[in-house]
Design a protein around this motif. Structure first.
Motif, PDB file in Angstrom:
ATOM      1  N   LEU A 206      58.296 -38.059  15.948  1.00  0.00           N
ATOM      2  CA  LEU A 206      58.851 -37.730  14.631  1.00  0.00           C
ATOM      3  C   LEU A 206      58.152 -38.542  13.533  1.00  0.00           C
ATOM      4  O   LEU A 206      57.818 -38.000  12.474  1.00  0.00           O
ATOM      5  N   MET A 207      57.923 -39.831  13.779  1.00  0.00           N
ATOM      6  CA  MET A 207      57.330 -40.662  12.735  1.00  0.00           C
ATOM      7  C   MET A 207      55.887 -40.263  12.452  1.00  0.00           C
ATOM      8  O   MET A 207      55.500 -40.110  11.282  1.00  0.00           O
ATOM      9  N   THR A 208      55.077 -40.100  13.498  1.00  0.00           N
ATOM     10  CA  THR A 208      53.693 -39.690  13.251  1.00  0.00           C
ATOM     11  C   THR A 208      53.654 -38.306  12.619  1.00  0.00           C
ATOM     12  O   THR A 208      52.832 -38.042  11.739  1.00  0.00           O
ATOM     13  N   GLY A 209      54.567 -37.435  13.046  1.00  0.00           N
ATOM     14  CA  GLY A 209      54.626 -36.108  12.456  1.00  0.00           C
ATOM     15  C   GLY A 209      55.049 -36.117  11.007  1.00  0.00           C
ATOM     16  O   GLY A 209      54.681 -35.224  10.236  1.00  0.00           O
ATOM     17  N   SER A 210      55.810 -37.113  10.610  1.00  0.00           N
ATOM     18  CA  SER A 210      56.297 -37.214   9.234  1.00  0.00           C
ATOM     19  C   SER A 210      55.298 -37.913   8.321  1.00  0.00           C
ATOM     20  O   SER A 210      55.164 -37.563   7.152  1.00  0.00           O
ATOM     21  N   LEU A 211      54.596 -38.918   8.853  1.00  0.00           N
ATOM     22  CA  LEU A 211      53.699 -39.712   8.028  1.00  0.00           C
ATOM     23  C   LEU A 211      52.286 -39.137   7.947  1.00  0.00           C
ATOM     24  O   LEU A 211      51.440 -39.665   7.210  1.00  0.00           O
ATOM     25  N   PHE A 212      52.046 -38.060   8.715  1.00  0.00           N
ATOM     26  CA  PHE A 212      50.749 -37.387   8.651  1.00  0.00           C
ATOM     27  C   PHE A 212      50.962 -35.915   8.322  1.00  0.00           C
ATOM     28  O   PHE A 212      52.040 -35.358   8.537  1.00  0.00           O
ATOM     29  N   ASN A 213      49.931 -35.280   7.794  1.00  0.00           N
ATOM     30  CA  ASN A 213      49.953 -33.858   7.456  1.00  0.00           C
ATOM     31  C   ASN A 213      49.022 -33.094   8.380  1.00  0.00           C
ATOM     32  O   ASN A 213      48.037 -33.643   8.877  1.00  0.00           O
ATOM     33  N   GLY A 214      49.328 -31.815   8.595  1.00  0.00           N
ATOM     34  CA  GLY A 214      48.494 -30.967   9.442  1.00  0.00           C
ATOM     35  C   GLY A 214      49.326 -30.224  10.464  1.00  0.00           C
ATOM     36  O   GLY A 214      50.504 -30.535  10.693  1.00  0.00           O
ATOM     37  N   ASN A 215      48.705 -29.225  11.114  1.00  0.00           N
ATOM     38  CA  ASN A 215      49.432 -28.404  12.082  1.00  0.00           C
ATOM     39  C   ASN A 215      49.955 -29.225  13.260  1.00  0.00           C
ATOM     40  O   ASN A 215      51.087 -29.045  13.709  1.00  0.00           O
ATOM     41  N   SER A 216      49.121 -30.114  13.782  1.00  0.00           N
ATOM     42  CA  SER A 216      49.557 -30.945  14.904  1.00  0.00           C
ATOM     43  C   SER A 216      50.731 -31.823  14.492  1.00  0.00           C
ATOM     44  O   SER A 216      51.698 -31.978  15.236  1.00  0.00           O
ATOM     45  N   ALA A 217      50.639 -32.398  13.308  1.00  0.00           N
ATOM     46  CA  ALA A 217      51.709 -33.271  12.829  1.00  0.00           C
ATOM     47  C   ALA A 217      53.011 -32.500  12.683  1.00  0.00           C
ATOM     48  O   ALA A 217      54.094 -33.015  13.037  1.00  0.00           O
ATOM     49  N   ARG A 218      52.948 -31.277  12.207  1.00  0.00           N
ATOM     50  CA  ARG A 218      54.173 -30.473  12.083  1.00  0.00           C
ATOM     51  C   ARG A 218      54.793 -30.211  13.450  1.00  0.00           C
ATOM     52  O   ARG A 218      56.018 -30.229  13.601  1.00  0.00           O
ATOM     53  N   ARG A 219      53.951 -30.007  14.454  1.00  0.00           N
ATOM     54  CA  ARG A 219      54.462 -29.764  15.809  1.00  0.00           C
ATOM     55  C   ARG A 219      55.128 -31.023  16.366  1.00  0.00           C
ATOM     56  O   ARG A 219      56.194 -30.953  16.971  1.00  0.00           O
ATOM     57  N   TRP A 220      54.485 -32.182  16.159  1.00  0.00           N
ATOM     58  CA  TRP A 220      55.076 -33.436  16.647  1.00  0.00           C
ATOM     59  C   TRP A 220      56.429 -33.679  15.991  1.00  0.00           C
ATOM     60  O   TRP A 220      57.388 -34.074  16.660  1.00  0.00           O
ATOM     61  N   LYS A 221      56.483 -33.437  14.697  1.00  0.00           N
ATOM     62  CA  LYS A 221      57.725 -33.679  13.960  1.00  0.00           C
ATOM     63  C   LYS A 221      58.841 -32.779  14.467  1.00  0.00           C
ATOM     64  O   LYS A 221      59.984 -33.232  14.665  1.00  0.00           O
ATOM     65  N   GLU A 222      58.507 -31.527  14.703  1.00  0.00           N
ATOM     66  CA  GLU A 222      59.509 -30.580  15.194  1.00  0.00           C
ATOM     67  C   GLU A 222      59.971 -30.961  16.600  1.00  0.00           C
ATOM     68  O   GLU A 222      61.178 -30.976  16.893  1.00  0.00           O
ATOM     69  N   THR A 223      59.012 -31.298  17.468  1.00  0.00           N
ATOM     70  CA  THR A 223      59.365 -31.680  18.840  1.00  0.00           C
ATOM     71  C   THR A 223      60.169 -32.971  18.858  1.00  0.00           C
ATOM     72  O   THR A 223      61.196 -33.072  19.538  1.00  0.00           O
ATOM     73  N   GLY A 224      59.699 -33.979  18.113  1.00  0.00           N
ATOM     74  CA  GLY A 224      60.395 -35.257  18.076  1.00  0.00           C
ATOM     75  C   GLY A 224      61.798 -35.137  17.534  1.00  0.00           C
ATOM     76  O   GLY A 224      62.740 -35.736  18.065  1.00  0.00           O
TER      77      GLY A 224
END
Length: 555
Positions: A206-224
């Protein structure tokens, strides 16, 4: 080939029968995918979010600076779990410390916060260059990877975003490494362990997905976020306590969830607000008047900074209190009096690794001085110290025939285990009453049952009765461990007087008990062993009643 004994198979059966199917499935999965390696990216698909304001997250991270000294780190001196090692600067990432937790903490990178940007950048570049993935390399296990990702993300994107925005070359290298590590973590979530490990994994995504932008980051944020919501429902009890029932891990999980909330936009983290509020209230109840935590189960002082934030003073209301879901009960007075009793389950059945044999054990502070203490926890290494600190002998409760309340084995394993029964807690105008039973000793041939009755009068008197019933004669020992600062002033056949600073405690016991004052030790921090005294009250028979009282006075 050594043929397992029936007793070993029985212990293994009672250990694994509580596992969830996910734990078994993912253990097999990870074994079968031992050859899997992180995908090496030719270019990064994410970039730091340098436009958002993470002021609150930066503020939350400030206390971490107090745990480490910049000067000694720059000299190559790293200290974790009270063990100092000289490993150069930047450090030797494969330093062969015999302590796995020490090696883990090196790769957490939480010590970055005491360094300036250039120094931290140098260390991260060194890690990326010299610590590529290898099977069984400590720093690439999912748990330290999770903590490292949170440290790197918060340090560079939140705390030093202006420097990072002016350093595009490093920003690109950092982003590529974080994407490699997070993608690796995403494929190796710790479903084989679950509990606090899985919550940390989810928070890192969730944190890496929130503090970074991009498709991968959005996926991490959603999964986390999805896993975090599920695990909060599972791991945070209705009374606000973390379900592993360790004040130290509760403090850690509270800090992690605060970081998660501060990483999210204001309209995204609303579900965390009531959870954090209940956890903060629970934390206040398991803290002594010195503001530090009780040492129940696997707990140590000095691991996480207190207080976590400067916006709230420590001033809980004097009164009897309870955390009924966790099974913690006690009393807090207005002049430094504090009592906490453990009458709860040893932890989640599918992961009781941080549990101790401390059912019905307790701690007492009086006049702001710790008087009766839990032995604490020395280390996480297999051996006599780990075995002793988990044992019933190391706690302020009853041991029968030198057995433990549950079958503790290995470093984190528990075989046959039992939970408290018939727990009754009643708040009184001037104190409280607590009753509880456990049948942990029914597994021994004598089939003993222990019931503890506690009466506390807020004036100064704590009375405890231990009732032990068995089918055959047993040797029952009720123990009271004293803080190392307590001095034994006088001991007679039925009384002991101890003193800590200006507080005296008079312990009196029944004439049927044989009393002895023995040497022991107190382990409030990792790898710390302080000599102390323990009073043992022993009776032999089938229908036993061990009764004693503690009366506190001030000089």
């Amino acid at each position: 080939m050594k043929i397992p004994r029936i007793s070993d198979l029985n212990r293994l059966f009672h250990t694994i029968r509580h596992l969830r199917w996910q734990q078994v499935f993912f253990r097999l999965k990870y074994k079968l995918h031992f050859w899997a390696r992180p995908k090496q990216l030719k270019e990064t698909n994410i970039e730091p979010d340098l436009l958002s304001d993470y002021a609150a997250l930066r503020e939350l991270k400030v206390p971490l600076k107090t745990l480490f000294k910049r000067e000694t780190i720059l000299e190559g001196q790293f200290e974790f779990i009270n063990l100092k090692e000289h490993i150069e600067f930047p450090p030797n990432w494969d330093f062969p410390s015999p302590y796995k937790l020490w090696r883990y903490q090196l790769h957490y990178f939480e010590w970055l916060y005491c360094l300036d940007y250039i120094e931290a950048r140098k260390c991260v570049l060194s890690w990326i260059e010299h610590y590529s993935f290898e099977q069984n390399r400590d720093g690439w296990e999912a748990y330290p990877t999770s903590l490292r990702l949170m440290s790197w993300s918060a340090y560079f994107v939140a705390t030093h975003r202006s420097e990072l925005s002016n350093d595009p070359a490093f920003s690109s290298i950092l982003s590529q490494s974080i994407e490699t590590q997070t993608t690796w973590l995403e494929r190796n979530l710790e479903y084989h362990l679950m509990a606090n490990h899985l919550l940390e994994n989810a928070a890192a995504l969730l944190m890496t997905g929130s503090l970074f932008n991009g498709n991968s980051a959005r996926r991490w944020k959603e999964t986390g976020s999805k896993i975090l919501k599920q695990e909060i429902q599972e791991q945070i009890l209705p009374d606000g306590m973390h379900f592993e029932r360790s004040p130290m891990y509760h403090l850690r999980m509270l800090n992690v969830l605060r970081e998660a909330r501060l990483s999210l936009k204001s309209n995204e983290g609303h579900y965390l607000k009531p959870v954090l509020s209940s956890m903060e209230k629970a934390l206040d109840l398991v803290r002594h008047p010195d503001e530090d935590i009780a040492l129940l189960n696997d707990s140590n002082l000095g691991v996480y900074p207190l207080p976590l934030s400067s916006d709230k003073s420590f001033s809980p209301i004097p009164r009897p209190w309870q955390l009924p879901d966790a099974g913690y009960y006690g009393y807090r007075g207005s002049n430094g009096e504090y009592i906490i009793f453990d009458a709860g389950p040893i932890g989640p059945d599918y992961n009781p690794g941080h549990s101790h044999g401390d059912m019905f054990s307790y701690e007492v502070t009086w006049g702001y001085h710790r008087m009766v203490v839990d032995t604490g926890n020395f280390d996480y290494e297999p051996g006599l110290m780990r075995f002793h600190c988990r044992s019933t002998k190391a706690h302020n409760t009853v041991q029968v025939n030198e057995e433990d309340q549950c079958d503790f084995w290995g470093t984190f394993r528990v075989g046959k285990r039992f939970q408290p029964e018939d727990v009754k807690f009643a708040e009184k105008e001037n104190g409280f009453q607590l009753e509880a039973t456990h049948s942990g000793y029914r597994r021994i041939p004598e089939r003993a049952v222990h019931r503890r009755l506690v009466n506390f009068h807020a004036g100064n008197l704590l009375c405890i009765q231990d009732l032990i019933q068995a089918e055959k004669s047993v040797n029952a020992v009720s123990r009271i461990h004293f803080h190392p600062d307590c001095k034994c002033l006088d001991m007679t056949v039925r009384q002991l007087v101890i003193r800590n600073a200006n507080v005296d405690c008079i312990i009196e016991w029944d004439r049927e008990s044989s009393a002895k004052l023995e040497d022991s030790f107190y382990c409030p921090e990792f790898n710390t062993k302080l000599p102390n005294k323990v009073l043992t009250l022993t009776q032999i028979g089938t229908n036993l009643r061990i009764h004693y009282s503690l009366r506190f006075t001030r000089g």
